[in-house]
Design a protein around this motif. Sequence first.
Motif, PDB file in Angstrom:
ATOM      1  N   ALA A  35       4.209  11.256  54.150  1.00  0.00           N
ATOM      2  CA  ALA A  35       5.574  10.823  54.467  1.00  0.00           C
ATOM      3  C   ALA A  35       6.611  11.877  54.110  1.00  0.00           C
ATOM      4  O   ALA A  35       7.691  11.921  54.717  1.00  0.00           O
ATOM      5  N   ALA A  38       7.575  13.783  57.117  1.00  0.00           N
ATOM      6  CA  ALA A  38       7.835  13.014  58.330  1.00  0.00           C
ATOM      7  C   ALA A  38       9.294  12.599  58.414  1.00  0.00           C
ATOM      8  O   ALA A  38       9.850  12.076  57.459  1.00  0.00           O
ATOM      9  N   TYR A  44       5.566   9.744  60.840  1.00  0.00           N
ATOM     10  CA  TYR A  44       4.604   9.422  59.780  1.00  0.00           C
ATOM     11  C   TYR A  44       3.317   8.850  60.380  1.00  0.00           C
ATOM     12  O   TYR A  44       2.217   9.232  59.988  1.00  0.00           O
ATOM     13  N   GLU A  96       3.191   2.253  54.446  1.00  0.00           N
ATOM     14  CA  GLU A  96       4.552   2.626  54.838  1.00  0.00           C
ATOM     15  C   GLU A  96       5.180   1.572  55.749  1.00  0.00           C
ATOM     16  O   GLU A  96       6.049   1.875  56.561  1.00  0.00           O
TER      17      GLU A  96
END
Length: 197
Positions: A35, A38, A44, A96
Amino acid sequence: MQLIQQNPDLSAYLAADEVIDHHHPLVRETATRLASDAADSYAYARAAYEYVRDAIPHSADSGDLRVTWRASDVLEQRTGICHAKAHALAALLRAEDIPTAFCYQRLTHDAGTGHVVHGMVAVRFQGAWHRQDCRGNKAGVDAQFSLGGERLAFVADDKCSEVDYPVLYDAPHPAVLRALKDAPDRPYLWENLPDAL
């Protein structure tokens, strides 16, 4: 193909359990690292997909005899068949807050006899589900992360009794999970995977 959610509650596709253990420190650490580079959830998801596809060899391609099924074990041991790799990708995506489902195909077995169930994931973006196959590329296989048309490892051929199962499961299918857990090694697993769902 119309994909059908098994569970209408999207939170079920974010859940952690014994298999998709996205609270495990190694899963969290890997997710945080991916992440950090990203710009958004889409970037991501692509990075997580490419990491699992490319950095974790498919055990049949690499010749690794170990059988993994828990997401954190797949990441730690860096090996797994399609189902195990799908579990790892699902854990990274759910870590996430990206809704992720499990989906399956019935394909002709690599051995050339009978059929075998192949595992993938579907991610929820832009109000729709998009199937992704992180199996790992090799000669004749060029799967890519895509929201604009599927780029799967395999295309089911109905003339060969192959099937794209439309159901999106919030947890790995029990028949697949049982086969993974019961297998002492990958050659045994290869001969004992479900041939249909």
